[in-house]
Design an enzyme around this catalytic site. Structure first.
Site, mmCIF file in Angstrom:
data_model
loop_
_atom_site.group_PDB
_atom_site.id
_atom_site.type_symbol
_atom_site.label_atom_id
_atom_site.label_comp_id
_atom_site.label_asym_id
_atom_site.label_seq_id
_atom_site.Cartn_x
_atom_site.Cartn_y
_atom_site.Cartn_z
ATOM 1 N N ARG A 1 0.809 -1.226 0.000
ATOM 2 C CA ARG A 1 0.000 0.000 0.000
ATOM 3 C C ARG A 1 0.840 1.273 0.000
ATOM 4 N NH1 ARG A 1 -3.630 -1.393 4.841
ATOM 5 N NH2 ARG A 1 -4.095 0.846 4.853
ATOM 6 N N LYS B 1 29.477 23.553 1.774
ATOM 7 C CA LYS B 1 29.540 22.091 1.716
ATOM 8 C C LYS B 1 30.942 21.629 2.057
ATOM 9 C CE LYS B 1 31.182 19.567 -1.199
ATOM 10 N NZ LYS B 1 31.724 18.855 -2.359
#
Ligand code: UD1
Ligand code: CA
Length: 451
Positions: free
Chosen positions: A16, A335
């Site tokens: 599901r 970063k």
């Protein structure tokens, strides 16, 4: 204390969910459902852990190992029921003599306290289930009790009589059994029920018949909410966020609009931190005392030292280490870079694969050119450096302490300490040119209109 082993059932694909990903790999608050369960279990310091996974679910086994390096995996090839799933772990637990706790990989809100309570009861009674009072018991196994309040059996919805269906005390599915009775009883489980499955819940009736009534631990219904579809996944996410916001505020952080701030399960926030609206914390973030995080910042895999100011609109990516009292301003992306104490990058920059020294000023629009299309390279900037606006630092490159980079420069070679570096086309200045140009253009346009 009795040793504990955990078995986590994670073989379900979760049809599901409509997903290529196994159900327990879906994330809430930056952590997989499976990892949430394993973290709760970790607090009990289990001696052994086994994850029962479906065929081809190597990613699930790996995820389990990332939390519990010693976890072993057992594969359940056919889904013949919860008892069958547990029996898959028998070989991995051969020789284990303590308490076995069976957990579900898709029940991520379970608390360490509830598990510890259950384990303690098993130590005394040999078998115990974790139950809850269900607001709506539909679909759950009902707990059957004798006059002494002991659990004598668990009846699945499909097999229950109307009287049994009226019971609201339900089975969470989480059960604890001492190893010496688990394996012999498991061998006796049959599949004579409406679903034709081998039910783990049958252990309770078998144990009672052996003169070992089952003990009951009760937990709040919220803790045993499962995930079967993405609506339930979102509900779990909401509950976790609610809990994390509360936790961080009670620990001394100010959230001006708590409902708009999203944490990860592992986010660490110091004292007197102020977090403005619409801030998102991905996994792996540590924030020191007195830090201010201004609106609309996105932060993951970053360490922020005390007194730093981040945002508004800042992006910190994995490996960003922001020093004490440093400033990372609007539209600055950092970063894998260490930013020194008191350094500033206040506007519109990309700082990647870099080291920036203390008190250095990175001007607006500065870019570390860290990638040549094939490899990443390091930019090393010393302390007290002044990098003028709109400079490109082409890595690998080093700027010495106290260097001054003129605005608009493209730096392709190392710059010694205290030097000026400037790459700039000479300025061509023509007095009165603009006025003459406008006159000429206007005259031409007027001539065209006439003709
Ligand atoms: C189960 C319990 C029920 C309880 C409910 C709580 C049984 C027989 N029933 O019912 O009493 O109220 O959970 O949510 O245990 N699984 C496997 N392999 C299998 C079958 C199941 O790994 O062969 C895993 C599933 O992926 C899932 C868990 O075991 O994580 C529970 O199985 P499920 O079929 O959902 O059981 P329920 O019918 O919900
Ligand atoms: Ca279920």
């Amino acid at each position: 204390m009795t040793e504990i082993a955990i078995i986590v059932l994670a073989a379900g694909k979760g049809t599901r969910m409509k997903s290529a990903l196994p159900k327990v790999m879906h994330r809430a608050a930056g952590r997989s459902l499976l990892a949430h369960v394993l973290h709760a279990a970790k607090a009990l310091a289990p001696a052994e852990a086994v994850a029962v996974v479906g065929p081809g679910m190597e990613s699930v086994a790996e995820e389990a190992r990332s939390v519990f390096p010693q976890v072993r995996t057992a594969i359940q090839a056919d889904r013949l029921g919860t008892a069958h799933a547990v029996s898959m772990a028998k070989e991995a637990l051969a020789g284990f003599r303590g308490t076995v706790l069976v957990l579900y990989g898709d029940v991520p809100l379970i608390s360490s306290e509830s598990l510890a309570g259950l384990a303690e009861l098993v130590g005394r009674s040999g078998i115990a289930v974790l139950g809850f009072e269900a607001a709506n018991p539909h679909g759950y196994g009902r707990l059957l009790r004798n006059a002494q309040g002991q659990i004598t059996g668990i009846r699945e919805e499909l097999d229950a009589s109307p009287e049994e269906r009226a019971i609201t005390l339900c089975n969470s599915g989480i059960i604890g059994v001492s190893a010496d009775i688990l394996w012999p009883l498991l061998a006796k489980v049959e599949n004579a029920n409406a679903k034709g499955e081998y039910y783990l819940t049958d252990l309770v009736e078998l144990a009672a018949a052996d003169g070992k009534p089952c003990a009951l631990a009760v937990c709040p219904e919220e803790e045993v909410a499962g995930v079967n579809d993405r609506l339930q996944l979102a509900a779990i996410e909401a509950r976790l966020q609610e809990a994390y916001r509360r936790r961080h505020m009670l620990n001394g952080a100010t959230l001006t609009a708590p409902g708009t701030v999203f944490f990860s399960a592992d986010t660490e926030i110091g004292q007197d931190v102020v977090i403005e609206p619409n801030v998102v914390f991905g996994p792996g973030v540590t924030v020191g005392d007195g830090v201010e995080i201004l609106a609309f910042s996105h932060i993951e895999g970053a360490r922020i030292a005390a007194g730093a100011r981040i945002g508004p609109y800042a992006r910190l990516r994995p490996g960003a280490e922001i020093g004490a009292a440093a400033h990372i301003g609007n539209f600055v992306e950092v970063k894998k870079a260490v930013i020194g104490a008191g350094a500033k990058a206040n506007h519109l920059s990309y700082i990647g694969d870099a080291r920036v020294g203390e008190k250095t000023n990175i001007g607006a629009g500065t870019i570390t050119c860290n990638y040549d299309g094939y490899e990443k390279h390091l930019t090393q900037v010393g302390a007290n450096v002044f990098v003028g606006s709109n400079s490109s630092l082409v890595a690998p490159v080093k700027l010495g302490d106290g260097a001054n980079i003129a605005a608009g420069s493209v730096i392709t070679r190392d710059v010694p300490a205290n030097a000026l570096a400037m790459t700039r086309a000479p300025l061509d200045l023509r007095e009165g040119w603009a006025a003459r140009y406008r006159e000429m253009k206007a005259a031409r346009k007027a001539a065209k209109k006439k003709s």
